[in-house]
Design an enzyme around this catalytic site. Sequence first.
Site, PDB file in Angstrom:
ATOM      1  N   GLU A 140      37.033   9.085  66.133  1.00  0.00           N
ATOM      2  CA  GLU A 140      36.934   8.921  67.717  1.00  0.00           C
ATOM      3  C   GLU A 140      38.215   8.867  68.494  1.00  0.00           C
ATOM      4  O   GLU A 140      39.159   8.553  68.316  1.00  0.00           O
ATOM      5  CB  GLU A 140      36.120   7.498  67.812  1.00  0.00           C
ATOM      6  CG  GLU A 140      34.646   7.428  67.252  1.00  0.00           C
ATOM      7  CD  GLU A 140      33.991   6.166  67.113  1.00  0.00           C
ATOM      8  OE1 GLU A 140      32.901   6.047  67.058  1.00  0.00           O
ATOM      9  OE2 GLU A 140      34.535   5.229  67.135  1.00  0.00           O
TER      10      GLU A 140
ATOM     11  N   CYS B 106      42.917   7.601  74.377  1.00  0.00           N
ATOM     12  CA  CYS B 106      43.216   6.496  73.306  1.00  0.00           C
ATOM     13  C   CYS B 106      42.832   7.613  72.235  1.00  0.00           C
ATOM     14  O   CYS B 106      41.749   7.963  72.253  1.00  0.00           O
ATOM     15  CB  CYS B 106      42.269   5.512  73.535  1.00  0.00           C
ATOM     16  SG  CYS B 106      42.348   4.181  72.017  1.00  0.00           S
TER      17      CYS B 106
ATOM     18  N   CYS C  88      41.305   3.307  58.436  1.00  0.00           N
ATOM     19  CA  CYS C  88      42.645   2.576  58.455  1.00  0.00           C
ATOM     20  C   CYS C  88      42.969   1.924  57.038  1.00  0.00           C
ATOM     21  O   CYS C  88      41.938   1.179  56.665  1.00  0.00           O
ATOM     22  CB  CYS C  88      42.718   1.729  59.776  1.00  0.00           C
ATOM     23  SG  CYS C  88      44.244   0.830  59.898  1.00  0.00           S
TER      24      CYS C  88
ATOM     25  N   CYS D  29      42.708  -5.393  58.931  1.00  0.00           N
ATOM     26  CA  CYS D  29      42.868  -6.356  59.791  1.00  0.00           C
ATOM     27  C   CYS D  29      41.331  -6.868  59.853  1.00  0.00           C
ATOM     28  O   CYS D  29      40.496  -5.923  60.236  1.00  0.00           O
ATOM     29  CB  CYS D  29      43.491  -6.164  61.187  1.00  0.00           C
ATOM     30  SG  CYS D  29      45.180  -5.488  61.134  1.00  0.00           S
TER      31      CYS D  29
ATOM     32  N   CYS E 231      39.097  -6.190  63.219  1.00  0.00           N
ATOM     33  CA  CYS E 231      39.108  -4.689  63.606  1.00  0.00           C
ATOM     34  C   CYS E 231      38.040  -3.926  63.196  1.00  0.00           C
ATOM     35  O   CYS E 231      37.819  -3.977  61.680  1.00  0.00           O
ATOM     36  CB  CYS E 231      40.271  -4.153  63.567  1.00  0.00           C
ATOM     37  SG  CYS E 231      40.518  -2.413  63.845  1.00  0.00           S
TER      38      CYS E 231
ATOM     39  N   CYS F 189      38.783  -1.503  72.585  1.00  0.00           N
ATOM     40  CA  CYS F 189      39.909  -1.890  71.759  1.00  0.00           C
ATOM     41  C   CYS F 189      39.398  -2.503  70.338  1.00  0.00           C
ATOM     42  O   CYS F 189      38.586  -3.398  70.462  1.00  0.00           O
ATOM     43  CB  CYS F 189      40.878  -2.862  72.235  1.00  0.00           C
ATOM     44  SG  CYS F 189      41.472  -2.549  73.936  1.00  0.00           S
TER      45      CYS F 189
HETATM   46  N1  SAH Z   1      46.916   0.041  63.883  1.00  0.00           N
HETATM   47  C1  SAH Z   1      47.515   0.264  65.447  1.00  0.00           C
HETATM   48  C2  SAH Z   1      46.445   0.535  66.450  1.00  0.00           C
HETATM   49  C3  SAH Z   1      45.164   0.133  66.298  1.00  0.00           C
HETATM   50  S1  SAH Z   1      44.171  -0.375  67.564  1.00  0.00           S
HETATM   51  C4  SAH Z   1      47.750  -1.450  65.501  1.00  0.00           C
HETATM   52  O1  SAH Z   1      47.219  -2.216  64.939  1.00  0.00           O
HETATM   53  O2  SAH Z   1      48.406  -1.535  66.423  1.00  0.00           O
HETATM   54  C5  SAH Z   1      44.942  -0.929  69.138  1.00  0.00           C
HETATM   55  C6  SAH Z   1      45.029  -2.399  69.179  1.00  0.00           C
HETATM   56  O3  SAH Z   1      43.700  -2.884  69.244  1.00  0.00           O
HETATM   57  C7  SAH Z   1      45.692  -3.206  68.163  1.00  0.00           C
HETATM   58  O4  SAH Z   1      46.527  -3.938  68.871  1.00  0.00           O
HETATM   59  C8  SAH Z   1      44.534  -4.075  67.493  1.00  0.00           C
HETATM   60  O5  SAH Z   1      44.984  -5.102  66.759  1.00  0.00           O
HETATM   61  C9  SAH Z   1      43.401  -4.249  68.446  1.00  0.00           C
HETATM   62  N2  SAH Z   1      42.262  -4.591  68.119  1.00  0.00           N
HETATM   63  C10 SAH Z   1      41.553  -4.214  66.975  1.00  0.00           C
HETATM   64  N3  SAH Z   1      40.369  -4.957  66.935  1.00  0.00           N
HETATM   65  C11 SAH Z   1      40.191  -5.376  67.892  1.00  0.00           C
HETATM   66  C12 SAH Z   1      39.323  -6.182  68.383  1.00  0.00           C
HETATM   67  N4  SAH Z   1      38.006  -6.464  67.803  1.00  0.00           N
HETATM   68  N5  SAH Z   1      39.360  -6.768  69.596  1.00  0.00           N
HETATM   69  C13 SAH Z   1      40.400  -6.763  70.353  1.00  0.00           C
HETATM   70  N6  SAH Z   1      41.329  -5.914  70.098  1.00  0.00           N
HETATM   71  C14 SAH Z   1      41.301  -5.485  68.606  1.00  0.00           C
END
Ligand code: SAH
Length: 372
Positions: free
Chosen positions: A112, A125, A132, A136, A139, A363
């Site tokens: 996406e 974005c 991935c 985490c 996420c 995000c």
């Molecule tokens: N792998 C990269 C890019 C991921 S997405 C990274 O971790 O930085 C970009 C941001 O969104 C990251 O900071 C990630 O931790 C955050 N993110 C992921 N899931 C989220 C959620 N459910 N709510 C808020 N931020 C989130």
Amino acid sequence: MVSAQPAPPVRLTLAGRRGQPPRHLADLDLAGRRAAMADLGEPPFRAVQLSRHFFGRYTEHPDDMTDLPRASRAALAGALLPPLLTAERELSCDVGTTRKTLWRGFDGALVESVLMRYPDRVTMCVSSQAGCGMACPFCATGQAGLTRNLSTAEIVAQVVAGARALAAGEVPGGPGRVSNVVFMGMGEPLANYANVVAAVRRLTEPVPEGMGISQRSVTVSTVGLVPAISRLTAEDLSVTLAVSLHAPDDELRDTLVPVNRRWQVAEVLNAAWHYAAVTGRRVSIEYALIRDINDQAWRADRLGSLLAGHLAHVNLIPLNPTPGSKWTASRPAAQREFVRRLESHGVPVTVRDTRGREIDGACGQLAAQAGP
Ligand code: SAH
């Protein structure tokens, strides 16, 4: 480093060539495109012509390429502009100024991208991987695991598609351009290092080499893969580095960002400060505020003292709960206190807006379910 032991299998690297999408103009630098033209029996200057069509006019259609001999158009487009991503679904909100696209790759992999138009800029974005591998727990993408890396051209194609829609006036606000790119879609960009760095170069080199977006307007966001941050530091790029910290202490970060067990907070921040020192770019510290998990005042103080005096700012992201999540966003009072404590340490803070929530485009929500 040379080791007698065979390297352990790592799921982070590209699979065999068979698993890769077809070669595309955007995978190659201009010299590579000239060589490809020679292989096709065409004069090398056609590489510039074809590049202008793709990077300057955002077209892949032979009929639009009136400066190319009619007889060569289809062959050139077929050889160097193969279709990579097909739009499977398009969702929009914020009166059309936020648009999420679900893309299907040549192998069925789903990714996406999200376009966000603001009064003063347009941010794309983009995803760097299908799925991935970083796992985490808060996420959406992290729950599904890694499918594969995206190619350089698959990453660039997401931005070109946004640029095409903007240029055609399809996004409310009149014809426009993509000004910013954030690698905050699906995937861990630094786990797909070579393709991501090549994509950054394609995005930021001037037409016809690339799209001509300013390096300073590109943000690469990482969980904190320290060796890759060090490599990026040496690339001579002026992109913004974002580090997804989410906790100032290793005990909590070990669970929120599991790769922390390999590279801990101090080591990640050291790599980030080195990046800031070499590039002069302020590092963005991403911190998703999760109610009663990482939003305590003492953690704000701990974060503030870790960051004080460094070239950094904190981007607080109210947690977007993923389906079934036991976690939710912080209470407003806790968020305000978190901001206040960071500011009292002299650390600049912003709270990220959560655009695209209604379309699961905010995000961390990108999960690419291809529903009915
Ligand atoms: N792998 C990269 C890019 C991921 S997405 C990274 O971790 O930085 C970009 C941001 O969104 C990251 O900071 C990630 O931790 C955050 N993110 C992921 N899931 C989220 C959620 N459910 N709510 C808020 N931020 C989130």
